[in-house]
Scaffold this active site. Sequence first.
Site, PDB file in Angstrom:
ATOM      1  CD  GLU A 194      -3.134   0.850   2.111  1.00 19.99           C
ATOM      2  OE1 GLU A 194      -3.360  -0.310   2.534  1.00 19.99           O
ATOM      3  OE2 GLU A 194      -3.858   1.829   2.376  1.00 19.99           O
ATOM      4  CG  ASN A 237      -5.396  -0.115   5.857  1.00 16.35           C
ATOM      5  OD1 ASN A 237      -5.914   0.374   6.872  1.00 16.35           O
ATOM      6  ND2 ASN A 237      -5.175   0.607   4.779  1.00 16.35           N
ATOM      7  CD  GLU A 318      -7.764   6.029   6.007  1.00 10.20           C
ATOM      8  OE1 GLU A 318      -6.917   5.130   5.867  1.00 10.20           O
ATOM      9  OE2 GLU A 318      -7.630   7.168   5.538  1.00 10.20           O
ATOM     10  NE  ARG A 351      -0.787   4.262  11.718  1.00  6.19           N
ATOM     11  CZ  ARG A 351      -1.434   4.588  10.601  1.00  6.19           C
ATOM     12  NH1 ARG A 351      -2.644   4.118  10.356  1.00  6.19           N
ATOM     13  NH2 ARG A 351      -0.897   5.406   9.732  1.00  6.19           N
ATOM     14  CG  ASP A 392      -3.209  10.953   5.082  1.00  2.06           C
ATOM     15  OD1 ASP A 392      -2.162  10.425   5.482  1.00  2.06           O
ATOM     16  OD2 ASP A 392      -4.026  10.376   4.347  1.00  2.06           O
ATOM     17  CD  GLU A 420      -0.844   8.126   0.660  1.00  2.00           C
ATOM     18  OE1 GLU A 420      -0.321   7.825   1.749  1.00  2.00           O
ATOM     19  OE2 GLU A 420      -2.070   8.086   0.459  1.00  2.00           O
TER      20      GLU A 420
END
Length: 727
Positions: A194, A237, A318, A351, A392, A420
């Site tokens: 990711e 994730n 998320e 987190r 973010d 990212e």
Amino acid sequence: MKTKIQPNGIIPWKSIFLMYFILLSINIKAGDDYKLWLQYSPVTSQQMLGHYKKYIHEMVIGGDSETIKIAEKELSHALLKMLGVKVPVSDKATRENIVVAGTPETSEIIKNLNLKAKLENIGDEGYLITNTTYSGKNCLVIAAKKDIGVLYGVYHFLKLIQTNQEISNLNIESSPKIKLRLLNHWDNLDRTVERGYAGFSIWDWHRLPGYIDPRYTDYARANASVGINGTVVSNVNANALILTDYYLVKLKALAGVFRPYGIKVYLTARFSAPIEIGGLSTADPLNEDVKNWWKNKIKEIYSYIPDFGGFLVKANSEGQPGPQNYGRSHADGANMLAEALADYHGVVMWRAFVYDNNVPVDRTKQAYNEFKPLDGKLLDNVLVQVKNGPLDFQPREPFHPLFGAMPKTPLMMEFQITQEYLGFATHLVYLGPLYEECLQSDTYAKGQGSTVSKVIQGTPEDHHLSGIAGVANIGTDLNWCGHPFAQANWYVFGRMAWDPDITSETVADDWIRMTFSNDPSFIQPVKEMMLASREFTVNYMTPLGLHHIMDEGHHHGPGPWIDDAGRADWTSVYYHRADSIGIGFDRSPAGSNAVEQYFSPVKEIFGNPETCPDEYLLWFHRMKWNDITRSGRTLWDELCYRYHAGVDSVRQMKKVWNALETKIDTERFGKVKMLLAIQEEEAVMWRDACLLYFQTFSGLPIPAGLEQPKHPLGYYRNMKKYFVPGI
Ligand code: GCW
């Protein structure tokens, strides 16, 4: 040169050696990129070569642990490559100028040298490097309390040679200022990564534990060379399967490779694992069966890996499950895991990246609102891991207001190394200045000087735990990171994790020398380019505090028009709020009042457009298109000017780079050259797409004299992108 065996049958070792050395010095070799900053190129300055040869005749290395063997191998290998001589290793000092490495327990010499007081000053991972004499011999000592400190000291010593520094008058004492210095891999079990732009995951789960890819050792070595001491191998994730014995036996094999390099393994814990792999009907953290399940699971993990580090958890964010699914708090969830880990000295890194579309509050305020009330309610093996900024990982964000706001809790920094939002592995963006800007921000939590750096070191409160994590940019690409300069971001993360107060400039200087060349005519322009590169990117992507205006999903390229992404806080219009009057998110007391989460005087400075730095203007304020900015230009003109400056700077980087063609190997030169050309195209795309879109609101022209867009807005809006990596 031809090397013949001479008629008398004697092999001309001298000429063979000379030839070898010459070959080493020619800087045109494939695969240099794989070696990262551990190139160990031959020392080309004759003066420095003479200096090193004078002080290094022999090595006396104490101990025979695996870690010490690695240190010895590294020294021998590096010195041979850099000095062109094989430095003998012996048990006792037999020559005049010796390098001694070890601990008082493993090395007679170090035991007998009077280093006790000095060694007391350093931590368990620290080291000393100093020149002294022993039995009349000149001794360059690399001493530590533990073997891992010796290894770190060896890398520091080799760096001195790699960067052409003198070694005759050393008095170095170094210990890490932060205890947990971790990479976070967002690697999935199917080997996709990711937000990874450098190929697939380097963890070859399918062939583990039988096949140990040599890359694991190279990875550990690179990390150890900058002091990284932990790795979370799985994505936040999370997939619960990583906690099954099928994977644990594989993880054990990885842990075995990493251990002698001082690196512990950690896992992400999927909160619903008791249901998914445990067969329970709930994952409620207060349920006894759930607690027992985790206890047993943790016991099992430690039976495989006795020094397992602990868990990293993304919960209720998320779509990830978490304690709030059961009406429990983040503290309930974190403490349940922490209690089970405590017996084994494991930690929980929980987190703070939580936000909920259904909460009608500015997204940037939500983490603070959620976590600040938990201060003092977390067990002492819990760290709260906070992203550098409140949104973010944007090209620029103000520091996260949680830093300084939870004095009873060790707060761990989370930086993103993978780019990212900064052009993936295509754009040359050195992240040192981004990290430094955040670390040196003053929170004023305890008055002036309460920098983020101090908060995460835990110094004001004397926390026994402290941590910093970097989301890795590593993959199966031959060069690890996808862009030769992206390696610098892995490197600078490690160096700043060890010393969060080191400057990005110092680190860039070391990195360039170790990776490319000690030639000042190469170092100077490249360093300038690196140091400015992050600002260039801010300018062509998100100037003046704009944020979250990228294309949706894959996050590649501009997408300021995104107004439907399934949820409002994933759109761009939520953040820039452009209309015919102006642009920007009002977070002042008249708006969402996000500024209230900062201490005075930061909140007042950010809260007033007159005092708010330009960098954060549209982050905290809505401005009218014709408002006059600090430069004297209207807001619209300033926006145009900055977007154009961003593109111009990339063009300048291209020029600088092209002029350096003869200074380094053709392979890396060529790679960077091609990537800079793409960066220019993409910078133009960002600039033109954003300005054309915002122009539909401002109705104002792009000032004369600035390059005008070649395509209409529709061209950018309709641009198709397929299979963008990293999702
Ligand atoms: O930046 C966002 C990324 C997600 C990531 C998330 C997080 C791992 O787009 O891919 O998920 O942050 O940090 O949890």
